[in-house]
Scaffold this motif. Structure first.
Motif, mmCIF file in Angstrom:
data_model
loop_
_atom_site.group_PDB
_atom_site.id
_atom_site.type_symbol
_atom_site.label_atom_id
_atom_site.label_comp_id
_atom_site.label_asym_id
_atom_site.label_seq_id
_atom_site.Cartn_x
_atom_site.Cartn_y
_atom_site.Cartn_z
ATOM 1 N N SER A 113 0.850 -1.189 0.000
ATOM 2 C CA SER A 113 0.000 0.000 0.000
ATOM 3 C C SER A 113 0.885 1.239 0.000
ATOM 4 O O SER A 113 2.114 1.153 0.183
ATOM 5 N N LEU A 114 0.267 2.397 -0.168
ATOM 6 C CA LEU A 114 1.036 3.640 -0.081
ATOM 7 C C LEU A 114 1.688 3.784 1.290
ATOM 8 O O LEU A 114 2.863 4.147 1.397
ATOM 9 N N GLU A 115 0.917 3.503 2.332
ATOM 10 C CA GLU A 115 1.437 3.636 3.696
ATOM 11 C C GLU A 115 2.598 2.689 3.921
ATOM 12 O O GLU A 115 3.619 3.072 4.533
ATOM 13 N N GLN A 116 2.492 1.459 3.452
ATOM 14 C CA GLN A 116 3.578 0.497 3.618
ATOM 15 C C GLN A 116 4.821 0.927 2.851
ATOM 16 O O GLN A 116 5.947 0.840 3.355
ATOM 17 N N THR A 363 14.701 6.801 -0.998
ATOM 18 C CA THR A 363 14.295 8.028 -1.680
ATOM 19 C C THR A 363 13.459 7.717 -2.914
ATOM 20 O O THR A 363 12.429 8.357 -3.169
ATOM 21 N N GLN A 364 13.885 6.722 -3.672
ATOM 22 C CA GLN A 364 13.136 6.357 -4.874
ATOM 23 C C GLN A 364 11.771 5.772 -4.527
ATOM 24 O O GLN A 364 10.762 6.086 -5.172
ATOM 25 N N LEU A 365 11.704 4.916 -3.501
ATOM 26 C CA LEU A 365 10.420 4.342 -3.099
ATOM 27 C C LEU A 365 9.465 5.423 -2.599
ATOM 28 O O LEU A 365 8.254 5.375 -2.869
ATOM 29 N N ALA A 366 9.984 6.399 -1.887
ATOM 30 C CA ALA A 366 9.143 7.512 -1.468
ATOM 31 C C ALA A 366 8.605 8.258 -2.678
ATOM 32 O O ALA A 366 7.433 8.676 -2.705
ATOM 33 N N GLY A 367 9.450 8.416 -3.688
ATOM 34 C CA GLY A 367 9.010 9.057 -4.923
ATOM 35 C C GLY A 367 7.938 8.257 -5.630
ATOM 36 O O GLY A 367 6.988 8.826 -6.196
ATOM 37 N N VAL A 368 8.068 6.930 -5.610
ATOM 38 C CA VAL A 368 7.050 6.072 -6.209
ATOM 39 C C VAL A 368 5.716 6.264 -5.500
ATOM 40 O O VAL A 368 4.656 6.389 -6.143
ATOM 41 N N ALA A 369 5.729 6.278 -4.178
ATOM 42 C CA ALA A 369 4.496 6.472 -3.416
ATOM 43 C C ALA A 369 3.864 7.824 -3.719
ATOM 44 O O ALA A 369 2.641 7.928 -3.899
ATOM 45 N N GLY A 404 6.975 10.928 -14.864
ATOM 46 C CA GLY A 404 7.359 11.122 -13.470
ATOM 47 C C GLY A 404 8.279 10.021 -12.979
ATOM 48 O O GLY A 404 9.241 10.281 -12.242
ATOM 49 N N LEU A 405 7.988 8.787 -13.352
ATOM 50 C CA LEU A 405 8.855 7.670 -12.966
ATOM 51 C C LEU A 405 10.247 7.828 -13.566
ATOM 52 O O LEU A 405 11.261 7.549 -12.910
ATOM 53 N N LYS A 407 11.826 10.504 -14.146
ATOM 54 C CA LYS A 407 12.556 11.545 -13.423
ATOM 55 C C LYS A 407 13.189 11.021 -12.140
ATOM 56 O O LYS A 407 14.180 11.592 -11.659
ATOM 57 N N ILE A 408 12.626 9.936 -11.574
ATOM 58 C CA ILE A 408 13.220 9.383 -10.342
ATOM 59 C C ILE A 408 14.034 8.107 -10.638
ATOM 60 O O ILE A 408 14.356 7.349 -9.729
ATOM 61 N N GLY A 409 14.347 7.890 -11.924
ATOM 62 C CA GLY A 409 15.254 6.796 -12.274
ATOM 63 C C GLY A 409 14.595 5.475 -12.581
ATOM 64 O O GLY A 409 15.267 4.432 -12.606
ATOM 65 N N LEU A 410 13.298 5.467 -12.866
ATOM 66 C CA LEU A 410 12.575 4.236 -13.203
ATOM 67 C C LEU A 410 12.016 4.359 -14.615
ATOM 68 O O LEU A 410 11.244 5.282 -14.902
#
Length: 562
Positions: A113-116, A363-369, A404-405, A407-410
């Motif tokens: 989930s987003l929270e996880q 940092t990247q996972l936070a960007g994904v969320a 957007g992805l 821009k964060i390396g994905l």
């Protein structure tokens, strides 16, 4: 069925030899791993971590816990920096150990989930030097964890429904599942509820916390997980009389003695999957070979018994009823690829993007969320191929998400090379590794994107730092097993043994197998990019119309493969 048939192998004189099978009364002698588990159920180590080690620090940890029972909670000591691959098998464990840990977080079915996702990202940023790799078991793996912070990390993970319980050890590991379960257009049954049931009922159960070795599971309607490489797999199938259910496979596993899972030939309805799974894992617990660690995986028992005997014992001793004969699953026309923009059954879309060989960060996972939430999604998924998905996106928002992805390396529109390359942890952190993998993978991808940029075929590359095949080297088009080799000057340097043309049965017409291993086919790590470029160009020049790399490898002259 004879007693000797159940017991498996015997001595040269015909007398059954004890393989450490509990069901046959063979409980002695114990190897060190079995003795450690007998001395204390490894699940008990959590209390010592919380009450003793987190307060006393690294030096207060009992070695038996440190290098054994900690794994039951996803903790491994990292490799001490600066130790080259030539000393991996020479040094004692305490010489290889760093004072930091790798921590593996379960993500059963790859569902977050987003929270996880934000919780993992925050933990990675605060406690793991921002490391957060995506593994090919749909886990997130952190590094640089200090024992003093582990209780806090557990509290934060468990507050959002996550866990590290039995993420490692001789236990039921994370359950693989389709990352698009519940949204796939071609899915008939969504097994998410069964994955949740097994996790809640059996993960952390003391009755299943002492298995002979690890136990890997895949449950998916789609053939989009490496189901043939697991101890147990359930694959979606439609029975001509009983309707939708699952086909049962057992006995897969790679490592140093690779074997593919075999069909048991039964049809299992959705509501019986957990019961059948429980029966199979108890067979492994009771009949699995515990005398030698090298033969302690379920695959060896299945190979010795055969599927008919395995089915009979499952039915007679563990289920108390016969299972229904069933057909083999129908595979898709081509492998299911989650990368890019794809339509869901409800009219929305999911977007799949590729990091480089699973290397990600907090940092990247936070960007994904953040991107997911900004585009109306609350669901993130991890794949068994080290990729990240965002579900439930409206069609007119997909392009914005793709950008957007990026821009964060994905990359949601990656090169073939980035999409199809995986790598294990490697010597950077792993005490078993001989060579570097993540950085080698990044360099290899960069080279091939320049030199063979317009590739119009799929070629998978899996890099592994040692023979244990965590990156599934034997079932890649180009499988690379880390080892030390001699360079042109005669010096021992990092290199790879090369496997060619392996694969799994992920689509109609594909034959699963371990490919072609030519005598002496090795490369130094420095020469690896040029080797892959060369063999790819030979394939492009010599292939027939529509011929896959794996099929070409099987008939190619040996000089074209070197």
């Amino acid at each position: 069925m004879s007693v000797n048939a159940v017991r498996g192998r015997g001595t040269a004189g015909g007398r059954p030899r004890g393989e450490g099978q509990w069901a046959l009364g063979h409980r002695e002698p114990l190897n060190p791993n079995e003795r450690s588990k007998k001395d204390d159920n490894p699940l008990n180590v959590r209390a010592r971590i919380e009450n003793i080690y987190a307060h006393g620090g690294f030096d207060s940890i009992d070695p038996a816990d440190l290098r054994g029972r900690f794994r039951w909670y996803g903790l491994y000591t990292q490799r001490r920096p600066g130790i080259d691959g030539g000393r991996t098998a020479v040094l004692e464990p305490e010489e290889l150990d760093d004072r930091y840990f790798m921590l593996r977080i379960r993500s059963d079915g790859g569902q977050l989930s987003l929270e996880q996702t934000r919780t993992i990202a925050s933990i990675a940023q605060r406690f793991a030097r921002d490391t957060a790799d995506v593994t090919d078991r749909q886990n997130i793996q952190l590094h640089w964890i200090e024992i003093e912070n582990v209780p806090t990390i557990w509290r934060e993970l468990e507050a959002v429904g996550l866990s590290t319980t039995e993420a490692c050890g001789d236990t039921p590991r994370v359950i693989l599942g389709s990352p698009i379960a519940g949204v796939a257009e071609s899915e008939v049954l969504d097994p998410t509820e069964v994955i949740t049931e097994i996790n809640q009922r059996f993960v952390g159960d003391p009755e299943l916390s002492n298995l002979p070795r690890k136990f890997k599971t895949s449950i998916s309607w789609l053939a989009d997980t490496p189901y043939e490489a697991n101890d147990i797999s359930f694959v979606g199938v439609i029975h001509p009389e009983h309707g939708p259910g699952f086909d049962l496979w057992v006995g897969g596993g790679l490592s140093t003695n690779p074997m593919l899972a075999q069909r048991l030939g039964v049809w299992v309805p959705l509501h019986e999957v957990a019961e059948v799974w429980h029966g199979v894992i108890k067979i492994f617990r009771d009949y699995g070979y515990r005398r030698l660690r090298a033969r302690a995986r379920l695959k060896f028992l299945v190979a010795d018994w055969g599927v008919d005997q395995f089915r009979q014992i499952l039915q007679n001793e563990y289920l108390g009823r016969a299972l229904i004969d069933g057909p083999a699953p129908e595979l898709p026309e081509k492998p299911v690829d989650h990368i890019g923009v794809h339509k869901q059954w409800d009219g929305k879309f999911f977007v799949g993007a590729a990091p480089i060989a699973g290397r990600s960060s907090g940092t990247q996972l936070a960007g994904v969320a953040d991107l997911a939430e900004a585009h109306g999604s609350a669901r993130i998924r991890l794949t068994p191929y080290q990729k990240i998905l965002i579900l439930d996106v409206e069609q007119d928002r997909t392009e914005s998400l793709v950008q957007g992805l990026q821009k964060i390396g994905l990359e949601a529109r990656p090169s073939v090379w980035r999409r199809s390359t995986m790598a294990c942890t490697g010597i950077e952190f792993c005490k078993l590794a001989i060579v570097e993998t993540k950085a080698r993978a990044a360099d290899l991808i960069a080279h091939l994107e320049k030199t063979v940029a317009d590739l119009d075929a799929d070629i998978s590359i899996h890099l592994n730092g040692c023979p244990n095949a965590c990156a599934r080297t034997q079932v890649a088009d180009i499988g690379l097993k880390g080892m030390l080799v001699r360079d042109e000057s005669g010096d021992m340097v990092e290199g790879f043994q090369i496997h060619l043309g392996g694969g799994l049965g992920m689509a109609e017409g594909q034959t699963a197998g371990f490919g072609r291993k030519l005598r002496g086919l090795k490369t130094t790590a420095a020469d690896l990019p040029e080797y892959v470029e060369r063999v790819t160009n030979h394939y492009l020049a010599g292939r027939e119309s529509g011929e896959s790399f794996a099929r070409w490898v099987m008939r190619a002259p040996e000089d074209q493969l070197r």
